[in-house]
Design a protein around this motif. Sequence first.
Motif, short mmCIF file in Angstrom:
data_model
loop_
_atom_site.label_atom_id
_atom_site.label_comp_id
_atom_site.label_asym_id
_atom_site.label_seq_id
_atom_site.Cartn_x
_atom_site.Cartn_y
_atom_site.Cartn_z
N GLU A 1 0.98 -1.36 -0.45
CA GLU A 1 0.03 0.33 -0.13
C GLU A 1 1.08 1.20 0.28
O GLU A 1 0.23 2.49 0.19
N ASN A 2 1.95 1.25 0.45
CA ASN A 2 2.79 1.75 0.37
C ASN A 2 4.21 2.15 -0.58
O ASN A 2 4.98 2.38 0.49
N ILE A 3 4.04 1.62 -1.54
CA ILE A 3 5.35 1.08 -2.31
C ILE A 3 6.30 1.98 -2.65
O ILE A 3 7.02 1.95 -3.12
N MET B 1 1.55 -16.55 -2.12
CA MET B 1 0.02 -15.89 -3.69
C MET B 1 -0.53 -14.58 -2.76
O MET B 1 -0.52 -13.75 -3.94
N TYR B 2 -0.43 -14.19 -1.92
CA TYR B 2 -1.08 -12.98 -1.44
C TYR B 2 -0.71 -11.94 -1.63
O TYR B 2 -1.16 -11.44 -2.02
N LEU C 1 -2.12 -8.97 -3.84
CA LEU C 1 -1.92 -7.38 -3.69
C LEU C 1 -1.61 -6.73 -4.28
O LEU C 1 -1.60 -5.55 -5.10
N MET C 2 -0.26 -7.16 -5.45
CA MET C 2 0.46 -6.61 -6.49
C MET C 2 -0.40 -6.23 -7.52
O MET C 2 -0.88 -4.90 -8.15
N LYS D 1 4.57 -6.99 -12.92
CA LYS D 1 4.47 -8.47 -12.19
C LYS D 1 5.91 -8.22 -11.81
O LYS D 1 6.68 -9.48 -10.57
N ASP D 2 7.15 -7.68 -12.93
CA ASP D 2 8.81 -7.28 -12.09
C ASP D 2 8.62 -5.99 -11.76
O ASP D 2 10.08 -5.17 -12.18
N ASP D 3 7.85 -5.77 -10.73
CA ASP D 3 8.21 -4.66 -10.37
C ASP D 3 8.93 -4.42 -9.98
O ASP D 3 9.26 -4.80 -9.19
N PRO D 4 10.05 -3.30 -9.34
CA PRO D 4 11.32 -3.39 -9.23
C PRO D 4 11.58 -3.23 -7.69
O PRO D 4 12.63 -3.53 -7.10
#
Length: 393
Positions: free
Chosen positions: A287-289, A305-306, A310-311, A318-321
């Motif tokens: 939530e605070n990425i 999995m969770y 969330l992502m 999926k590949d958010d650094p």
Amino acid sequence: MTKITSESFENTEKAFVAKSDWQLKKAYWLFKIVNNNTMARLSTRSANLALKMHLPVKGIIKNTVFEHFCGGESIEESQETVAMLNKYGIGAILDYSVEGKHDEAAFDNALKETMRTIENAKGNDKIPYCVFKPTGMGSAELMEKIQLGKELNDEEKAAFGRVRERYYKLGQAAHDSNIRLLIDAEDSWYQQTIDNLLYEMMEKFNKERAIIFNTYQMYRWASLQNIKDAHARGKEKGFVLGAKLVRGAYMENERERAVEKGYQDPICADKHATDKSYNDGLKYCVENIGEIELFNGSHNEYSNMYLTELMKKHDLAKDDPRIYFSQLYGMSDNISFVLGAEGYNVAKYVPYGPIKHVMPYLIRRAEENTSVAGQSSRELNLLYKEIVRRKGN
Ligand SMILES: Cc1cc2nc3c(=O)[nH]c(=O)nc-3n(C[C@H](O)[C@H](O)[C@H](O)COP(=O)(O)OP(=O)(O)OC[C@H]3O[C@@H](n4cnc5c(N)ncnc54)[C@H](O)[C@@H]3O)c2cc1C
């Protein structure tokens, strides 16, 4: 790309794609032994003893348990493992796993070796992080004394000065090489000393992105609040928080010590409470990425999995650094290889070091994998399933 569900982690063909039939069978027998508590205890203790007595058992250990859980005896010897993981979209985190040496020479040696891992990782996208253990760089007793607010004598002040210097040397090298640096967590009774040092370093090195990562053991009921406080501090001081989440490996020691010393047990009341604390921690970080980078160190299938859910919910690639999944080498390949194949950022901790000195690490892995601790039956079932699947083909 497919959604990650609990069935995704049943895909043994993907999980063990890197294993030959022979390696698969060897792994099966290894976990079979480990799953038997008496056998596990007997074999690890006798292997340790035999090494101490200089009996010729190194070859046997190297080709079995060491090969399964470790990359090699040196950075160079671990390159093959690094390349193998990379072939399947998985990064490696070379972890110098020499434990139980606690003098100044050992601390300086660990510093030198960790510096070498940073040099080795520089410009190498197969190695996204480097790592070290706090007790590898300084004495636990000294860190505890500081946490308790006790007065240090001149010698102790000088010793802590050297600890700071080691941390800053590593932080500077990691920053200059643009490599993220994970600092493991050990016992709660000196963690505050490490926290303070790391937040100070984050102010210096985490201005644009997270380089320094503190570890939050979510089995401590105070950890979620600690993450929130660190996040608030980051906003105030202008740093990105690097948060490595794990459940925590030293529960028994923590509980025993709390009873012995008569203070409140720092650990969540039960497994369910730890699971909730862990998953709430993941949720808070995602939530605070924008202000936190997250490293998810877990073999728990639901938590992995969770995190993918969330992502998705927050429209993150999926590949958010800023988000990595991680498991230990030799464990939970069903999670690592499946997530890697699906395009998530995954990296395995790859322990390395001379066999004799890595034994405490191997013994801990064996103990954690006994049928009492639970993990080995899962590994066994998956290995068996894949052996049967291959036979049918
Ligand atoms: C990449 C990576 C890095 C790691 N680094 C560290 C580190 O720096 N420091 C560290 O301490 N550990 C570290 N660990 C180990 C980790 O803390 C866990 O011990 C281990 O991963 C098992 O937890 P799990 O999330 O994989 O899943 P699970 O198997 O679902 O959870 C087991 C964990 O739940 C907790 N638990 C079990 N029973 C109870 C109970 N009755 N009450 C309360 N809690 C309970 C314990 O923490 C136990 O280890 C690391 C693990 C990984 C994968």
